[in-house]
Write an enzyme that holds these catalytic residues in place. Structure first.
Site, PDB file in Angstrom:
ATOM      1  N   ASP A  63      19.974  28.650 -21.077  1.00  0.00           N
ATOM      2  CA  ASP A  63      20.124  30.109 -20.994  1.00  0.00           C
ATOM      3  C   ASP A  63      19.680  30.754 -19.687  1.00  0.00           C
ATOM      4  O   ASP A  63      19.661  31.984 -19.584  1.00  0.00           O
ATOM      5  CB  ASP A  63      19.382  30.778 -22.160  1.00  0.00           C
ATOM      6  CG  ASP A  63      20.114  30.579 -23.480  1.00  0.00           C
ATOM      7  OD1 ASP A  63      21.354  30.668 -23.477  1.00  0.00           O
ATOM      8  OD2 ASP A  63      19.450  30.322 -24.500  1.00  0.00           O
ATOM      9  N   ASP A 113      28.863  29.533 -25.544  1.00  0.00           N
ATOM     10  CA  ASP A 113      28.064  30.529 -24.816  1.00  0.00           C
ATOM     11  C   ASP A 113      27.703  30.054 -23.403  1.00  0.00           C
ATOM     12  O   ASP A 113      27.479  30.851 -22.494  1.00  0.00           O
ATOM     13  CB  ASP A 113      26.746  30.832 -25.541  1.00  0.00           C
ATOM     14  CG  ASP A 113      26.854  30.896 -27.052  1.00  0.00           C
ATOM     15  OD1 ASP A 113      27.737  30.211 -27.616  1.00  0.00           O
ATOM     16  OD2 ASP A 113      26.049  31.587 -27.677  1.00  0.00           O
TER      17      ASP A 113
HETATM   18  N1  GLY Z   1      23.942  33.070 -26.866  1.00  0.00           N
HETATM   19  C1  GLY Z   1      23.509  33.332 -28.184  1.00  0.00           C
HETATM   20  C2  GLY Z   1      24.326  34.314 -28.914  1.00  0.00           C
HETATM   21  O1  GLY Z   1      25.361  34.731 -28.478  1.00  0.00           O
HETATM   22  O2  GLY Z   1      23.893  34.696 -29.987  1.00  0.00           O
END
Ligand code: GLY
Length: 408
Positions: free
Chosen positions: A128, A187
């Site tokens: 992330d 993501d």
């Molecule tokens: N990246 C985590 C979400 O979109 O919840």
């Protein structure tokens, strides 16, 4: 008919056509002007509101943590430490507000939050880093050009690159656990912006190579024939094989989790920006087709939390997916022909107007200080269901700034 009479009637027909065309053009330009006026006012209103509301939010949040959502029952802003994937959105949103309003108090708040986040440039616990460090320091560097912010971005890119796994030709999203061996989630496309930007701005070219390889692997493995995407792919690190295609936050393994579709759309549009690779543009346009032609996309264009949620039309909406999709469509419009651009911008406009309406936009002093209501974090875990979320606000304001920059 005499020659002169024929000439006269041809002239009259041409004149009529010209007048009706001119009227049509005038009609459409009047329509354009009224849309522009409406959007100009909306954007101005939203940023002035955001400046006031985010000052309240800042006061609701202790100095060493970041806001995530609002717990209405307990009348409390839920916060996280700076390792949480959302930690870059609060400073990032403050910077967007500052960019529009030039409000010094907002800038000071952004700087305080950047200061507590900076240490995470060394974090390697998951993928992330892009969300955390580019939405924050990326915007700070774009606005203020401080060399130390660029150094933070470069270090964060190096940290993220340690999660690249050559055997699967992708970045590992989360560490292995009882649930997954080597998970890669859709993501992850978003984190490629940090890597690509860093390399394009003097850091190690390897970062962008990793981003490109990851994007290519994701095209190959993550998408279904209709261009919807799976949420999680679990890989075998030894053989590089895909073991399972499943969900984590969606309604089912085979469903189209809405925010995931948004991450894919945004991710490939952004990768086209950095590479000009036509495959990425085509991928983004095909994802856009899936979203925009989906029979389950509601009339106000704010998606249900999953395009295949079981109780549509009574399923919850996800404002965060709407905001993210609007922002991505506005960028995609920049790389499209006139007809496509018209469609993308019209949908983005609709999303923005829906989000700015009373249905989604909170009132001053309410919603814990967040801007938007009605997002969904992880419904299968009953976590963050029908609440404000920090990233919904971030992508909403980003969409407004993009609209102002490209379409006003
Ligand atoms: N990246 C985590 C979400 O979109 O919840």
């Amino acid at each position: 008919m005499k020659q002169s009479a024929r000439k006269k009637s041809v002239f009259i027909v041409i004149l009529c056509l010209w007048i009706s065309n001119a009227n049509f053009a005038q009609g459409s330009s009047t329509e354009n002007t009224s849309t522009k006026n409406r959007m100009t006012k909306l954007i101005d209103d939203e940023f002035n509101f955001a400046a006031q509301q985010y000052k309240l939010l800042g006061k609701n949040v202790a100095r060493d943590v970041m806001p995530v959502t609002f717990n209405k029952k307990e009348n409390k802003v839920e916060t996280s430490n700076t390792k949480w994937w959302c930690s870059g959105f609060f400073p990032g949103t403050l910077l967007y507000i500052y960019e529009y309003t030039k409000d010094a108090e907002i800038k000071a708040e952004a700087e305080k939050r950047l200061a507590i986040l900076e240490k995470e440039k060394h974090y390697t616990g998951n993928h992330d880093l892009g969300f955390m460090m580019y939405c924050s320091f990326g915007n700070a560097y774009r606005l203020f050009g401080k060399p130390e912010d660029k150094a933070t971005i470069d270090t964060a890119a190096a940290s993220l690159s340690t999660r690249y796994r050559p055997s699967i030709k992708a970045i590992q999203s989360w560490d292995s656990s009882k649930n997954f061996k080597c998970p890669v989630i859709i993501d992850n496309m978003m984190n490629l912006e940090l890597l690509s930007w860093a390399s394009d701005n003097g850091a190690d070219p390897k970062f962008k190579e990793i981003a490109i390889t990851h994007a290519n692997t994701t095209i190959k493995n993550h998408f279904r024939p209709d261009y919807s995407s799976y949420h999680v792919l679990d890989y075998d690190l030894t053989t590089g094989e895909v073991l399972r295609k499943v969900t984590w936050q969606g309604a089912a393994d085979s469903s189209a989790w809405s925010r995931g579709q948004g991450w894919g759309l945004y991710g490939y549009t952004m990768m086209y920006r950095f590479t000009k690779d036509k495959n990425y543009l085509l991928q983004a346009k095909n994802i856009a087709k899936f979203i925009l032609n989906n029979p389950n996309l509601p009339a106000d264009k704010i998606p249900y939390w999953d395009f295949d949620a079981p109780n549509i039309p009574n399923a919850l909406r996800d404002a965060s997916a709407g905001a993210l999709i609007a922002s991505a469509l506005l960028e995609l419009g920049q790389y499209s022909n006139k007809k496509e651009k018209k469609e993308y911008v019209a949908v983005a406009e609709k999303i923005i107007e829906s989000l700015a309406s009373d249905k989604y936009r909170a009132k001053l002093g309410e919603n814990g200080g967040f801007l938007l209501m009605h997002s969904v974090g992880a419904l299968p875990f009953k976590s963050e269901v029908d609440v404000p979320l920090t990233y919904a606000d971030y992508y909403f304001l980003e969409a407004l700034l993009r609209y102002k920059k490209w379409y006003l």
